[in-house]
Design an enzyme around this catalytic site. Sequence first.
Site, PDB file in Angstrom:
ATOM      1  CG  ASP A 172      -1.714   1.218   1.423  1.00  0.00           C
ATOM      2  OD1 ASP A 172      -2.628   1.434   0.617  1.00  0.00           O
ATOM      3  OD2 ASP A 172      -1.427   1.989   2.367  1.00  0.00           O
ATOM      4  CD  GLU A 189      -2.622   2.255  -3.202  1.00  0.00           C
ATOM      5  OE1 GLU A 189      -3.793   2.663  -3.126  1.00  0.00           O
ATOM      6  OE2 GLU A 189      -1.782   2.455  -2.308  1.00  0.00           O
TER       7      GLU A 189
END
Length: 684
Positions: A306, A376
């Site tokens: 993330d 990401e």
Amino acid sequence: MSINSDRRIEMEETIRNPGYKDADDSGSGRSAASSSRSDTEERRDSRAVKLDQYAQIKPYAGMPKEVLLLHSSKARYRVPREILFWLIVCCTLALVAVTITIIVLSPPCMGWWQITPVYQVYPRSFKDSDGDGVGDLKGIKEKLDHFLNLNIKAVWISPFYRSPMKDFGYDVEDFRDIDPLFGNMQDFEDLLAEMHNKGLKLIMDFIPNHTSDRHRWFNLSRTGDPHYKDYYVWTDCNPANPKPNNWVSIFGNSSWTYDKVRKQCYLHQFLSEQPDLNLRNPDVVQEIIDLIHFWLEKGVDGFRMDAVKHMLEAAHLRDEPQVDPDMPPELVTTEWDLYHDYTTSQVGLHDMLRKFRAEMDTYSREPGRYRFLVTESYDYQEVEKTMMYYGTPLVKESDFPFNFYLLDLPQNASGWWAKQLVDFWMSNMPKGKWPNWVVGNHDRPRIGSSAGQIYVRAINMMLLTLPGTPTTYYGEEIGMENINITQSQVQDPAGKYNVSLSRDPERSPMQWSSEMNAGFNAKSNLTWLPVHPDYQSVNVELQMNDEGSVLSQYSFLNGLRQSELPFLRGWFCYVLADNNVFSYIRELDGHKEAYLIVINFGKGSTTTDLSAIQELPEQLQVLMSTNRANDNKVFQKSQIVTEPGEGLVIRYSTYTRFHPNHPAECYVSEKACYLETVGILYKC
């Protein structure tokens, strides 16, 4: 005299040797001279006698070795034996050569992450097993057959770590524990074991940038523990105006918060309850590596990392340049007001990610247990930054970074715009790399709401027929839409700052059936967010029994993608893009079957003329249409009619390939050819 007696006398006369009895007899028939011969001469004479006695006999079963050796040297036995020996040698060498050739010429095997779509589960909203209104791990386990029905083998589950839930799991209090809201570690291990039993892979969300302010590391850091003192980014600041610089949080306002215990400010690029880790500290990096090992030892199959671009910040802490230099500094309150030159994509970021990748690779040595990594990073128009997450030709990083550009598809519904978004990725991607496509996730509106329900089937068709790995957010396979949220219903922290920024609308409970709460919670009338009011007509149970439903079409297309070589191994070639239609070809050298995809993203009915494409046959039969009435319909290639939001998969047979004559319009990840006569792939 009988016949048998005659035959016996005849045989005796044929084989009897006059000296045989004397040679074999140890009785009185021996002369004194004979008995005085040496033992060696006796054995030689005896052997000669024996060979002589068998001279007229054909080979027979159970023969002594003297007879075998006598006859095996004859040409009629020796020559066939030698021919057979060399024939075996030649066949063995040929088999080894063919095996080596096949190994050398065979293209690399595809990874499990290339073959299957990745399905994102938002655990709060997937399935509630205990009736508290929030989805959990046992609920996911109950619904594993849903993935099998869709032929999906890779499931990415959003965070379920122990957390205060200020950002719904992205603020982690303990990376080694499960939040009680979702279950416990035993529930996780049971889920993982059952997934592996069913041939499913589990991809975990991993958050290396920050923790919760309740994490043990942060509490030790704020109290000045010598080891943990520099685990986070701290700096001196004025308590009355805690802004060491103009850096702004993703959620708005200053990225700095004053801590009364330590009497310094700490950095948080997200919520104030999510302090940024100091990844310039080697001890922190080692902590992250230890966490990677912890979950890989549990058996997880990969990670989605993330917010990776935020992992490092410039050590000098200078003000970032303003997008509008004339804006008063006190009005700089959103991330869009600044260029993030000092808070994202810093030097050293990729070295760190490659180190994580290397640690993961040590767990990928067991056949069939490859550990997958996807990153990401919302880099928007700075696509070259995103492409760096692929790594280099010599050093591996992520298997692919998430591609978010198709999220912009609703901005301009047209075939030309669809091609632009696809080509933006394909033309910038390093040669030979593997693409990825995302049309929805937990941070972006559902495609059924942003693009319109009319385009859901067409977008799913494009997602599943483009080259690369598609990513499907839960509910997209049935065409779920956003829910409407009032201020009093807002759960998302971003929405509490500004209700228009709330991500709650795309996080509503999964619609399983027409029963209470859409089958999400069958034990009570609690749901953490409202269920969409259309759940009685849009749900999994209903669509499974309808061959023309969004779900059935998704399942068919995914099955086609995984069973037909041109979709996984073949060329991708642009054919046409105009105000309405986006069309492309999937083909494989040596494979007779090829596929033409025609998708109408426009506002009205259109007739597409592909008569200029000489490689296409004159007549084209539709294999599958998003409008079932057109299944199996035959079009002239000069008159392919589509309605708004309609997509066609057309299968045709020819050995004439499109890509040799249009190399600038075509792409292939790893070139391969198909030898149809024996049904194998080879490098070409």
